[in-house]
Structures are given as structure tokens and as C-alpha cells.
Design a protein around this motif. Structure first.
Motif, PDB file in Angstrom:
ATOM      1  N   SER A  54      49.887  50.927  -4.514  1.00  0.00           N
ATOM      2  CA  SER A  54      50.884  51.953  -4.809  1.00  0.00           C
ATOM      3  C   SER A  54      51.734  52.261  -3.581  1.00  0.00           C
ATOM      4  N   GLN A  55      51.150  52.164  -2.396  1.00  0.00           N
ATOM      5  CA  GLN A  55      51.893  52.428  -1.161  1.00  0.00           C
ATOM      6  C   GLN A  55      52.990  51.381  -0.944  1.00  0.00           C
ATOM      7  N   GLU A  56      52.677  50.118  -1.225  1.00  0.00           N
ATOM      8  CA  GLU A  56      53.672  49.061  -1.083  1.00  0.00           C
ATOM      9  C   GLU A  56      54.831  49.276  -2.046  1.00  0.00           C
ATOM     10  N   VAL A  57      54.513  49.697  -3.252  1.00  0.00           N
ATOM     11  CA  VAL A  57      55.548  49.952  -4.244  1.00  0.00           C
ATOM     12  C   VAL A  57      56.363  51.180  -3.849  1.00  0.00           C
ATOM     13  N   SER A  58      55.713  52.184  -3.296  1.00  0.00           N
ATOM     14  CA  SER A  58      56.426  53.397  -2.886  1.00  0.00           C
ATOM     15  C   SER A  58      57.477  53.107  -1.822  1.00  0.00           C
ATOM     16  N   SER A  59      57.165  52.229  -0.895  1.00  0.00           N
ATOM     17  CA  SER A  59      58.154  51.903   0.133  1.00  0.00           C
ATOM     18  C   SER A  59      59.343  51.161  -0.474  1.00  0.00           C
ATOM     19  N   LYS A  60      59.081  50.287  -1.432  1.00  0.00           N
ATOM     20  CA  LYS A  60      60.175  49.565  -2.089  1.00  0.00           C
ATOM     21  C   LYS A  60      61.015  50.526  -2.932  1.00  0.00           C
ATOM     22  N   PRO A  83      58.848  41.583  -8.546  1.00  0.00           N
ATOM     23  CA  PRO A  83      58.274  42.735  -9.263  1.00  0.00           C
ATOM     24  C   PRO A  83      56.764  42.825  -9.040  1.00  0.00           C
ATOM     25  N   PRO A  84      56.203  44.015  -9.157  1.00  0.00           N
ATOM     26  CA  PRO A  84      54.759  44.183  -8.916  1.00  0.00           C
ATOM     27  C   PRO A  84      53.916  43.712 -10.097  1.00  0.00           C
ATOM     28  N   TYR A  85      53.911  42.409 -10.351  1.00  0.00           N
ATOM     29  CA  TYR A  85      53.142  41.858 -11.463  1.00  0.00           C
ATOM     30  C   TYR A  85      51.651  42.139 -11.322  1.00  0.00           C
ATOM     31  N   SER A  86      51.152  42.166 -10.102  1.00  0.00           N
ATOM     32  CA  SER A  86      49.712  42.324  -9.898  1.00  0.00           C
ATOM     33  C   SER A  86      49.283  43.778  -9.760  1.00  0.00           C
ATOM     34  N   GLY A  87      50.192  44.709  -9.973  1.00  0.00           N
ATOM     35  CA  GLY A  87      49.834  46.120  -9.873  1.00  0.00           C
ATOM     36  C   GLY A  87      49.134  46.622 -11.118  1.00  0.00           C
ATOM     37  N   LYS A  97      52.941  49.917 -12.019  1.00  0.00           N
ATOM     38  CA  LYS A  97      54.034  49.258 -12.724  1.00  0.00           C
ATOM     39  C   LYS A  97      54.969  50.279 -13.367  1.00  0.00           C
ATOM     40  N   ASN A  98      54.408  51.343 -13.954  1.00  0.00           N
ATOM     41  CA  ASN A  98      55.242  52.368 -14.593  1.00  0.00           C
ATOM     42  C   ASN A  98      56.062  53.140 -13.569  1.00  0.00           C
ATOM     43  N   GLU A  99      55.485  53.424 -12.421  1.00  0.00           N
ATOM     44  CA  GLU A  99      56.203  54.109 -11.354  1.00  0.00           C
ATOM     45  C   GLU A  99      57.397  53.256 -10.900  1.00  0.00           C
ATOM     46  N   TYR A 100      57.151  51.975 -10.731  1.00  0.00           N
ATOM     47  CA  TYR A 100      58.224  51.069 -10.304  1.00  0.00           C
ATOM     48  C   TYR A 100      59.265  50.914 -11.410  1.00  0.00           C
ATOM     49  N   PHE A 101      58.826  50.838 -12.655  1.00  0.00           N
ATOM     50  CA  PHE A 101      59.760  50.724 -13.771  1.00  0.00           C
ATOM     51  C   PHE A 101      60.730  51.894 -13.804  1.00  0.00           C
ATOM     52  N   LYS A 102      60.232  53.098 -13.583  1.00  0.00           N
ATOM     53  CA  LYS A 102      61.112  54.280 -13.589  1.00  0.00           C
ATOM     54  C   LYS A 102      62.163  54.189 -12.494  1.00  0.00           C
ATOM     55  N   ALA A 103      61.783  53.671 -11.330  1.00  0.00           N
ATOM     56  CA  ALA A 103      62.740  53.500 -10.243  1.00  0.00           C
ATOM     57  C   ALA A 103      63.790  52.439 -10.604  1.00  0.00           C
ATOM     58  N   VAL A 104      63.359  51.358 -11.249  1.00  0.00           N
ATOM     59  CA  VAL A 104      64.302  50.319 -11.675  1.00  0.00           C
ATOM     60  C   VAL A 104      65.263  50.899 -12.709  1.00  0.00           C
ATOM     61  N   LEU A 105      64.753  51.682 -13.632  1.00  0.00           N
ATOM     62  CA  LEU A 105      65.593  52.306 -14.656  1.00  0.00           C
ATOM     63  C   LEU A 105      66.628  53.231 -14.020  1.00  0.00           C
ATOM     64  N   GLU A 106      66.208  54.006 -13.028  1.00  0.00           N
ATOM     65  CA  GLU A 106      67.152  54.869 -12.298  1.00  0.00           C
ATOM     66  C   GLU A 106      68.241  54.032 -11.643  1.00  0.00           C
ATOM     67  N   THR A 107      67.845  52.936 -11.024  1.00  0.00           N
ATOM     68  CA  THR A 107      68.792  52.062 -10.339  1.00  0.00           C
ATOM     69  C   THR A 107      69.807  51.481 -11.320  1.00  0.00           C
ATOM     70  N   LEU A 108      69.328  50.995 -12.459  1.00  0.00           N
ATOM     71  CA  LEU A 108      70.230  50.421 -13.457  1.00  0.00           C
ATOM     72  C   LEU A 108      71.177  51.480 -14.015  1.00  0.00           C
ATOM     73  N   LEU A 141      64.428  45.274 -19.036  1.00  0.00           N
ATOM     74  CA  LEU A 141      65.242  45.754 -20.153  1.00  0.00           C
ATOM     75  C   LEU A 141      64.403  45.875 -21.426  1.00  0.00           C
ATOM     76  N   TYR A 142      63.591  44.864 -21.700  1.00  0.00           N
ATOM     77  CA  TYR A 142      62.728  44.929 -22.885  1.00  0.00           C
ATOM     78  C   TYR A 142      61.704  46.058 -22.755  1.00  0.00           C
ATOM     79  N   LYS A 143      61.153  46.228 -21.572  1.00  0.00           N
ATOM     80  CA  LYS A 143      60.200  47.319 -21.388  1.00  0.00           C
ATOM     81  C   LYS A 143      60.904  48.654 -21.602  1.00  0.00           C
ATOM     82  N   GLY A 144      62.124  48.761 -21.090  1.00  0.00           N
ATOM     83  CA  GLY A 144      62.885  49.993 -21.268  1.00  0.00           C
ATOM     84  C   GLY A 144      63.159  50.308 -22.723  1.00  0.00           C
TER      85      GLY A 144
END
Length: 155
Positions: free
Chosen positions: A36-42, A66-70, A75-86, A113-116
Motif C-alpha cells: 500500500s505504501q508503494e501505491v500511495s507514493s504513486k 498497474p498494481p496487479y499483485s496488490g 487495487k481499489n485505492e489506486y483505481f480511485k486515483a486513476v478515476l480522478e486523473t481521467l 475503464l471496464y472496472k469503472g
């Protein structure tokens, strides 16, 4: 002429009904579990780029590695950030950004996009996600969609 053993691979070992394969055998190999720390920095980098107005770099970073191995929470935390970016990208800039992405990045974008489209957070941004999806399919065709369908890595 002597008959040789032409069957070198035990194809019966790959029969799912045989019970020989375990979940570990069919899961994609990951070098390590992403934290989670690695994803937080990204995510911090993503927000910094998006707030500075560099949408192109923000989207490229979002869909790179993408954090496939998270775990699911990561993964959900990162997805929300990607959604904000888009969501911060102007519709007029979407085609140019998608055109500059590599095929692997386009594949990852389609996964997001599909997850969104499948979760309530993304459904509230449905128009934005559909605009991105339209541009990806215009630029890359159906290749990212077929990769999404066939890929075992999930975002």
C-alpha cells in the motif's frame, strides 16, 4: 523403423477435470506483492501531475505498471486515483493522450475503464469513461478489448 515416443508432453496434466492443477498453477507469477505504501507514493505523483495540469503525463503514469499483485484494498485505492486523473482531462485532449500511449498502457486503460463501468464510483462518471472508451477504440481498435477479455491480470 522403430516406433518412437512422439508424445513428449503429458497433455492430460493440463485437463482441468483431472484435478492435477492447483490455483497456484494457473495464477500469473508475480515477483512480489505490491504494498500500500508503494501505491500511495504513486498516487501522490498522480495527483501532483494532475493538479499541475500535465494530464498527458498523469494518464501515462496512471496506466503504467498497474498494481496487479496488490490486494483488493490496494487495487481499489489506486483505481480511485486513476478515476480522478481521467476525470481531470478535458474531452478535447483525450484523443491525443490515448494516441501517445503504448499498446500496453492502452490495455491497462481499458481495464480501468471496464472496472469503472462496473462499480458505483465509476458509474457516476459514466460519460467520462465512455468518452475515454470511444477514443481508445478509435485509436487502437478492438485489440485492448480482446486483451482485457483474455488477460488474467486484474486491476
Amino acid at each position: 523403423m522403430a516406433e518412437t515416443n512422439w508424445r513428449r508432453i503429458d497433455i492430460d496434466a493440463f485437463d482441468p477435470e483431472s484435478g492435477r492443477l492447483t490455483r497456484k498453477d494457473i495464477e500469473p507469477p508475480y515477483s512480489s506483492q505490491i504494498t500500500s505504501q508503494e501505491v500511495s507514493s504513486k498516487i501522490s505523483q498522480l495527483r501532483s501531475l494532475a493538479s499541475s495540469g500535465d494530464s498527458k503525463a498523469a494518464v501515462a503514469l496512471a496506466v503504467s505498471d498497474p498494481p496487479y499483485s496488490g490486494d483488493e484494498a490496494t487495487k481499489n485505492e489506486y483505481f480511485k486515483a486513476v478515476l480522478e486523473t481521467l476525470s481531470t482531462v478535458r474531452q478535447a485532449d483525450i484523443a491525443g493522450i490515448v494516441g501517445d500511449l503504448t499498446p500496453v498502457q492502452q490495455d491497462a486503460l481499458v481495464k480501468y475503464l471496464y472496472k469503472g463501468m462496473s462499480v458505483p464510483e465509476g458509474q457516476r462518471q459514466g460519460g467520462i469513461l465512455l468518452a475515454w472508451f470511444e477514443r481508445v477504440t478509435q485509436v487502437a481498435g478492438v485489440r485492448p478489448v480482446s486483451h482485457f477479455i483474455n488477460d488474467r491480470n486484474t486491476v
